[in-house]
Design an enzyme around this catalytic site. Structure first.
Site, mmCIF file in Angstrom:
data_model
loop_
_atom_site.group_PDB
_atom_site.id
_atom_site.type_symbol
_atom_site.label_atom_id
_atom_site.label_comp_id
_atom_site.label_asym_id
_atom_site.label_seq_id
_atom_site.Cartn_x
_atom_site.Cartn_y
_atom_site.Cartn_z
ATOM 1 N N PRO A 275 5.384 21.660 14.119
ATOM 2 C CA PRO A 275 5.366 20.032 14.269
ATOM 3 C C PRO A 275 3.950 19.217 13.744
ATOM 4 C CG PRO A 275 3.973 19.896 16.750
ATOM 5 C CD PRO A 275 4.612 21.672 15.950
ATOM 6 N N TYR A 317 8.849 7.123 -0.642
ATOM 7 C CA TYR A 317 9.947 7.484 -0.259
ATOM 8 C C TYR A 317 11.216 6.533 0.684
ATOM 9 C CZ TYR A 317 7.066 11.417 0.603
ATOM 10 O OH TYR A 317 5.833 12.180 0.971
ATOM 11 N N CYS A 343 -1.447 -2.550 -9.549
ATOM 12 C CA CYS A 343 -0.243 -2.733 -11.174
ATOM 13 C C CYS A 343 1.194 -2.261 -10.806
ATOM 14 C CB CYS A 343 -1.342 -3.210 -12.366
ATOM 15 S SG CYS A 343 -2.522 -3.650 -12.082
#
Ligand code: LLP
Length: 425
Positions: A275, A317, A343
């Protein structure tokens, strides 16, 4: 507790966030040691029914040595994917024997260095990698302990960019081909192949895809044994998701532990777990300051001093991170875009989101940023890498410094180019 309101001010454990902003400046990552320990404890407790196991923390989620050391105290070794992560794991006090080397693109030099460091095992992703690892091991008079990573061809129902077991994924060997590949790798003299590894993706909140993947692995293990292979280890990867949005559930880790215990009951192997996010995501927040509130149609822009280079997940994402002021100004809310100074229009943390009212100069946090936050930061727009602050109870320590704003690594001019008179000495 980790991040909570006290007397109208958001605290990290016992420390008011304005105190941290004064000491470290903004933006800054703030980590709660207690939240990290709580997540580690809940993972360990959830897996208590599994007798033979090895816990590994996926270092890529956050490689700060304080995090590695804290997790090591709960019995976590490290899952690494590069020579840099090997160094990070060692700096965090992880013993080489407790390190597993995963990743689809290990270099020869990285594999050699890992063998020389005596790391515990390798998760092999393809045949040539296995052959080269075997040769490197033979040259050293050792055998590399290894597992073969299998692609179980299961859709993890997560963002496409963090799914790893689709038909066209670059990871592992598709499971219909896995037994044949295992046979070839098991015959190599420099490998001690002990079983298989699987990892289907990240930020997985439903157990069904994980369960489907593990079933396929169980079938494969039985088939490999029927061929006479001695299978002693299976790595079940990482992937457990957390709740990024208030009110949405994260993965139920206790149910995960029960599911794994049930699915693997007759496997008779040592299980490995890797994990990352589950352990560190909720332990971190990105502390930022509102630079400006710029009017816009139909919504104003809340321009904060953190940007996509500090926390890339929303840009990459479309990830959601809660945005909350450190000193809420009252019940009134408004709809705004929360954006950074970089930017690019993709430098946005929230689109048309209803948020608490904030004004110029206010402090705020982007929550649940402990995983894949600082670890994925860049210096785009010649921005600094931001400091990290470790909070434990009433105490805090600045555990990494802001890099100089520009020129974060020394650069040189090539032959024939003179330093411009305009560049200050
Ligand atoms: N094991 C392997 C082989 C992995 O590739 C990964 C993550 C993990 C374990 C840990 O997965 P976790 O438990 O953290 O889900 N940057 C993306 C996540 C990329 C995950 C890459 N591999 C994000 O911010 O969502």
């Amino acid at each position: 507790m980790s991040f909570q309101m006290r007397d109208g001010v958001l605290h990290a454990e016992g420390v008011p966030l304005p105190v941290i902003a004064d000491a470290a400046g903004t933006p800054a990552y703030v980590y709660s040691a207690t939240a990290l320990r709580n997540a580690a404890r809940s993972f360990v407790e959830a897996l208590a029914p599994i007798a033979r196991k090895q816990l590994l923390y996926a270092v890529k989620a956050n490689s700060h040595p304080a995090i590695l050391q804290t997790l090591a105290a709960f019995g976590f070794g490290a899952d690494i994917v590069s020579g840099g992560e090997l160094a990070a794991a060692r700096a965090g006090g992880i013993a080489p024997a407790d390190i597993v080397y995963s990743g689809v693109g290990k270099t020869r030099d990285e594999m050699a260095a890992a063998l020389d460091a005596g790391i515990g095992r390798f998760n092999i992703e393809h045949e040539r990698e296995g052959e080269v690892l075997s040769a490197l091991a033979c040259a050293r008079g050792v055998r590399a302990t290894a597992l073969l990573r299998v692609n179980p061809l299961v859709d993890a129902h997560t963002h496409a960019k963090i799914s790893t077991a689709l038909r066209d994924s670059k990871f592992g060997i598709p499971y219909p081909d896995a037994a044949a590949m295992y046979r070839r790798l098991a015959a190599l003299p420099g490998l001690n192949l002990q079983g298989v590894a699987v990892h289907i993706g990240s930020q997985i909140t439903e157990l069904a895809p994980l369960q489907a993947a593990y079933r396929r692995v169980g079938t494969l293990v039985a088939a490999l044994r029927a061929e006479g292979h001695r299978i002693t280890h299976v790595d079940l990867g990482g992937g457990l998701g957390v709740a990024y949005r208030t009110g949405e559930p994260g993965a139920d880790v206790a149910a995960y532990g029960a599911m794994v215990a049930c699915e693997t009951a007759d496997w008779d192997v040592t299980l490995l777990f890797e994990p990352g996010r589950f352990l560190v995501a909720e332990a971190g927040a990105l502390l930022t300051r509102v630079l400006w509130v710029k009017p816009g149609q139909p919504h104003p822009f809340v321009i904060v001093d953190a940007a996509m280079n500090d926390l890339a997940r929303p840009a990459l994402y479309d990830a959601w991170h809660e945005f909350a002021p450190v000193r809420p100004r009252g019940p009134e809310r408004f709809v705004a875009h929360v954006v950074g100074p970089v930017c690019e229009s993709g430098d946005s943390f929230a689109r048309a989101r209803t948020i608490d009212r904030v004004e110029e100069g206010d402090l705020a946090v982007l929550a649940t940023a402990g995983a894949y936050g600082a670890a994925m930061a860049s210096t785009y727009n010649a921005r600094a890498l931001v400091p990290e602050v470790w909070v434990d109870g009433d105490r805090f320590d600045i555990v990494s410094d802001r890099t100089p704003a520009a020129m974060v690594r020394p650069q040189r001019l090539p032959h024939g180019m003179a330093v411009s008179a305009c560049v200050p000495a």
